[in-house]
Design a protein around this motif. Structure first.
Motif, mmCIF file in Angstrom:
data_model
loop_
_atom_site.group_PDB
_atom_site.id
_atom_site.type_symbol
_atom_site.label_atom_id
_atom_site.label_comp_id
_atom_site.label_asym_id
_atom_site.label_seq_id
_atom_site.Cartn_x
_atom_site.Cartn_y
_atom_site.Cartn_z
ATOM 1 N N GLU A 17 -5.050 -3.206 3.044
ATOM 2 C CA GLU A 17 -3.950 -2.344 3.487
ATOM 3 C C GLU A 17 -4.450 -1.316 4.496
ATOM 4 O O GLU A 17 -3.791 -1.057 5.505
ATOM 5 C CB GLU A 17 -3.287 -1.636 2.310
ATOM 6 N N ARG A 47 3.165 -6.765 8.094
ATOM 7 C CA ARG A 47 3.046 -7.142 6.690
ATOM 8 C C ARG A 47 1.608 -6.915 6.236
ATOM 9 O O ARG A 47 0.651 -7.225 6.959
ATOM 10 C CB ARG A 47 3.416 -8.613 6.506
ATOM 11 N N THR A 51 0.620 -9.820 0.529
ATOM 12 C CA THR A 51 1.709 -9.147 -0.173
ATOM 13 C C THR A 51 3.016 -9.396 0.572
ATOM 14 O O THR A 51 3.035 -9.979 1.649
ATOM 15 C CB THR A 51 1.487 -7.622 -0.268
ATOM 16 N N GLU A 52 4.107 -8.911 -0.012
ATOM 17 C CA GLU A 52 5.397 -8.925 0.664
ATOM 18 C C GLU A 52 5.745 -7.532 1.172
ATOM 19 O O GLU A 52 6.885 -7.275 1.588
ATOM 20 C CB GLU A 52 6.481 -9.437 -0.288
ATOM 21 N N GLU A 53 4.780 -6.639 1.170
ATOM 22 C CA GLU A 53 5.006 -5.256 1.580
ATOM 23 C C GLU A 53 4.783 -5.091 3.081
ATOM 24 O O GLU A 53 3.906 -5.735 3.663
ATOM 25 C CB GLU A 53 4.079 -4.329 0.797
ATOM 26 N N LYS A 73 5.126 2.599 3.725
ATOM 27 C CA LYS A 73 5.120 1.283 3.074
ATOM 28 C C LYS A 73 6.492 1.021 2.468
ATOM 29 O O LYS A 73 7.007 1.833 1.696
ATOM 30 C CB LYS A 73 4.024 1.206 2.017
ATOM 31 N N ASP A 75 9.593 -2.257 1.241
ATOM 32 C CA ASP A 75 9.842 -3.655 0.903
ATOM 33 C C ASP A 75 10.716 -4.276 1.986
ATOM 34 O O ASP A 75 11.097 -3.609 2.962
ATOM 35 C CB ASP A 75 10.459 -3.794 -0.489
ATOM 36 N N ILE A 81 8.324 2.339 -0.805
ATOM 37 C CA ILE A 81 7.644 1.956 -2.038
ATOM 38 C C ILE A 81 6.834 3.106 -2.628
ATOM 39 O O ILE A 81 6.835 3.322 -3.839
ATOM 40 C CB ILE A 81 6.725 0.736 -1.784
#
Length: 256
Positions: A17, A47, A51-53, A73, A75, A81
């Motif tokens: 990240e 992205r 992850t889908e974040e 961050k 969704d 998030i």
């Protein structure tokens, strides 16, 4: 009103990240360096691999104020998030990004601009023409999406997704441009190529002289080689490290 909350997430997020945050912050600073920013509008989203974040800029910050830590961050629906995050995002601006990330889960990054050059070419009925080598790169993987007003209508998402298909370059009619990439570097280089193609076309057309078009057989040949043109040696991974170094020299705080 004038103070930006100072965050330090370097040791509070995963290495993957953090690397994504650093590269995305660099892309925002490159927008400024190339004159692609539009006050606090337009977006680059990425992205977090595995992850889908998604990460996107905080609404209200100028692009030269974006840092690795103040990226937000969210969704795929645009919900923040991180609990306690002091920033919000622009829901209207995220409509386009949510649509393309949903349709292209294997692509990491989406860039959207409102530059004069891309908006001008997108507003011509004939669109982008085969007039330069830069246009060849874009024409190898180019789509169009008709203007439907401000991008706040969720019903537009499906039409946008269908128009995008598997292309890496999109001209948004009467609006601007969008590029996609497997990496942030790829998406940036796609926008660089598309912007140069638009600039060159406008300069050629401004002469009032009859242009020399690239033969259609060459255009078709480059389309057949699109997987080569948009990856590897001609893709973002070769130029991207140099762009990161350039940002670090100009904006030493971007990766904080």
């Amino acid at each position: 009103m004038y103070e930006i909350p100072q965050l330090d997430l370097k040791n509070r997020v995963s290495d993957v990240e953090w690397q994504t945050r650093v590269e995305l912050a660099a892309a925002y600073r490159l927008f400024v360096m190339h004159g692609w920013d539009d006050l606090i509008h337009t977006h680059i989203s990425a992205r977090i691999p595995g992850t889908e974040e998604l990460l996107i800029n905080a609404f209200g910050l100028a692009f030269d104020e974006v840092t690795a830590s103040n990226l937000v961050k969210i969704d795929i629906e645009g919900n923040v998030i991180d609990p306690g995050c002091p920033f919000t995002i622009n829901p209207a601006g995220f409509t386009i990004h949510s649509a393309v990330h949903e349709a292209r889960p294997d692509d990491q990054c989406a860039l959207h601009v409102h530059t004069n050059d891309t908006a001008a070419i997108a507003s011509l009925k004939e669109g982008l023409l085969p007039l330069s080598q830069y246009s060849m790169f874009a024409l190898a993987s180019l789509s169009y999406h008709d203007y439907e007003g401000l991008a706040v209508n969720h019903e537009e998402k499906l039409r946008l997704q269908n128009d995008l298909g598997n292309t890496n370059f999109m001209l948004l009619r009467n609006h601007g441009a969008l590029t996609m990439g497997k990496t942030i570097g790829d998406a940036f280089m796609h926008m660089y190529d598309l912007t140069r193609a638009c600039q060159i076309q406008l300069q050629i057309q401004a002469t009032g002289q009859e242009p020399q078009y690239v033969d259609q057989s060459i255009v078709d040949g480059i389309k057949a080689q699109a997987n080569i043109v948009h990856s590897g040696i001609t893709g973002g991974q070769t130029a991207w490290p140099a762009m990161m170094r350039k940002v670090k020299r100009a904006y030493p705080d971007f990766d904080q």
